[in-house]
Design a protein around this motif. Structure first.
Motif, short mmCIF file in Angstrom:
data_model
loop_
_atom_site.label_atom_id
_atom_site.label_comp_id
_atom_site.label_asym_id
_atom_site.label_seq_id
_atom_site.Cartn_x
_atom_site.Cartn_y
_atom_site.Cartn_z
N ARG A 125 0.83 -1.20 0.00
CA ARG A 125 0.00 0.00 0.00
C ARG A 125 0.87 1.26 0.00
O ARG A 125 1.82 1.36 0.77
N TYR A 159 0.25 5.07 0.68
CA TYR A 159 -0.78 5.91 1.28
C TYR A 159 -0.39 7.39 1.24
O TYR A 159 0.71 7.76 1.64
N LEU A 209 -4.71 6.70 -2.13
CA LEU A 209 -4.24 5.45 -1.55
C LEU A 209 -4.26 4.40 -2.65
O LEU A 209 -5.32 4.13 -3.23
N SER A 213 -3.32 0.42 -3.58
CA SER A 213 -3.04 -0.89 -3.00
C SER A 213 -2.90 -1.92 -4.10
O SER A 213 -3.71 -1.97 -5.03
N ILE A 272 -3.74 3.97 8.67
CA ILE A 272 -3.94 3.54 7.29
C ILE A 272 -5.12 2.59 7.18
O ILE A 272 -5.95 2.69 6.29
N LEU A 318 -8.44 3.32 5.05
CA LEU A 318 -8.83 2.43 3.96
C LEU A 318 -10.26 1.94 4.15
O LEU A 318 -11.05 1.92 3.21
#
Length: 339
Positions: free
Chosen positions: A221, A223, A259, A261, A313, A317
Motif C-alpha cells: 500500500r 498511502y 491510496l 493498494s 492507514i 482504507l
C-alpha cells in the motif's frame, strides 16, 4: 439532460502547451432516488476535476457547497447557483419518473444515475460522455459520433426515439459536451494550480495475511500520494510477477491525496522473498520493500511498521472503501445545463 455511470469513470488527459501533465477529467455526477434510503438525500449532484470534488448540491440542503477554496462558480451568487441546481433537480426527478413509467415500475425503490462530462487526452483528443443508468444497469447514452441517443436496454428504446426527435437539442448537447471540455479543464487547472502542481510522497507498507493453511495474501500500500499516477510492481525472488496476477485499486482520500493498494495471493513455501517496488513523481528514486515468507503463517510482515501509522492507514482504507461502495452505487452526473 443527464447521464449516469457506476464505477465506470471516464478519464481525460491534457497537455496542450499547458504546464499540467497527466490524465485530467471533468465530470458532473447525479444520483436521483425514488425513495430516501441509507440516510442519503433523494437527489445529489457533484462536480469533479481529476477526482477532486469542486462543488456539491443535494436535495436536503438545496444549497450549492463549494468544496475547494480556489473553485469559482460561473454564477454571480450562491443563490443563483442554488436556484439553477434546484431547477435541474426537478428536471432529473421528472426524468426518473418518466423512465420508471416507461419500464412499468410504478412502486418501490428506484435510482437514476447520470454522468456527463469529458476526457481530454495528451494528443488533444476530447472524449465526451453522457450516459444514464437505471437501477444499476445501463439504460441510455449519447453516441457522440452520431450525436443521437442509443437505448442500452429494450425498455429505453421508446424514450431514446423521443429524445432523438429534437435534432436541435441533440446538436446543442453534443456541441456543449465536445467543445467545452478544453476551456473548462484548462481554466480549472489554472485556478487550482496550487493543488495540482504539488507533490506528496506516499507512506509505503507491505503486509502478509494468512488465508488458509498454505495461502497468504500479500498487500503493498502506498498511502497519501499526489498526483494520482504511481508505479507499483511485485517480484518473487527477483523475478517480476505478471500484472494480471495482482489486484490493484487506487482510491481518493479526503485530503486530496490517494491510496493505492496492490495485492496478490501466494501459496509459496517458507523462504521465498517477495518485493514490492514503488515509484512516484514525489520520490527521488524507486523504493523496494521486501517480505520473506516465514514458516509461521501467523507471523506479521517483515517490513518495518509503525503501529499507530498502520492503524491510521487501516482506518482510512476502511472509511474510503465504505464511501466508495455507497457512492459508486449512487453517484452521478448532469448535463450541459451545468456547464
Amino acid at each position: 439532460m443527464s447521464r449516469y455511470v457506476l464505477p465506470e469513470v471516464l478519464l481525460l488527459t491534457l497537455s496542450v502547451g499547458f504546464t499540467f501533465a497527466g490524465l485530467h477529467t471533468h465530470y458532473f455526477y447525479v444520483t436521483v432516488t425514488s425513495e430516501r434510503t441509507h440516510d442519503l438525500p433523494l437527489y445529489t449532484t457533484t462536480r469533479t476535476l481529476d477526482d477532486i470534488t469542486l462543488l456539491r448540491y443535494d436535495s436536503d440542503q438545496e444549497v450549492v457547497e463549494r468544496r475547494v477554496p480556489w473553485f469559482q462558480s460561473p454564477f454571480s451568487s450562491l443563490l443563483d447557483a442554488s436556484l439553477s441546481y434546484l431547477s435541474i433537480q426537478n428536471s432529473d426527478e421528472n426524468l426518473l419518473r418518466l423512465i420508471s413509467e416507461a419500464v412499468g415500475h410504478t412502486r418501490g425503490f428506484h435510482v437514476l444515475q447520470i454522468i456527463e462530462g469529458c476526457a481530454l487526452y495528451d494528443n488533444g483528443t476530447v472524449q465526451a460522455t453522457l450516459s444514464y443508468h437505471y437501477d444499476g444497469k445501463p439504460f441510455m447514452s449519447m453516441n457522440m459520433e452520431a450525436a443521437h441517443f442509443t437505448a442500452e436496454t429494450p425498455g429505453a428504446e421508446e424514450l431514446a426515439r423521443s429524445f432523438n426527435s429534437n435534432k436541435t437539442v441533440l446538436q446543442n448537447i453534443h456541441h456543449v459536451l465536445v467543445n467545452t471540455c478544453l476551456p473548462h479543464i484548462t481554466e480549472l487547472l489554472e485556478l487550482g494550480k496550487c493543488t495540482f502542481n504539488r507533490r506528496e510522497e506516499p507512506v509505503i507498507r507491505v503486509t502478509q495475511i494468512p488465508m488458509d493453511d498454505v495461502g497468504l495474501r500479500l498487500s503493498c500500500r502506498a498511502y497519501g500520494h499526489y498526483p494520482k499516477d504511481i508505479f507499483m510492481m511485485w517480484y518473487k525472488n527477483g523475478e517480476e510477477i505478471p500484472e494480471e496476477m495482482m489486484e490493484r485499486v487506487t482510491l481518493p482520500l479526503p485530503d486530496i491525496t490517494y491510496l493505492t493498494s496492490s495485492s496478490l495471493n501466494v501459496t509459496s513455501g517458507a523462504g521465498d522473498t517477495y518485493s514490492c517496488k514503488v515509484g512516484h513523481s514525489s520520490m527521488r528514486d524507486n523504493v523496494t520493500h521486501q517480505i520473506r515468507i516465514s514458516g509461521d503463517p501467523e507471523s506479521p510482515s517483515s517490513s518495518p511498521s509503525n503501529p499507530s501509522m498502520g492503524a491510521v492507514i487501516a482506518v482510512c482504507l476502511a472509511i474510503v472503501l465504505a464511501v466508495v461502495i455507497i457512492v459508486c452505487g449512487l453517484v452521478s452526473f448532469s448535463q450541459s445545463r451545468r456547464q
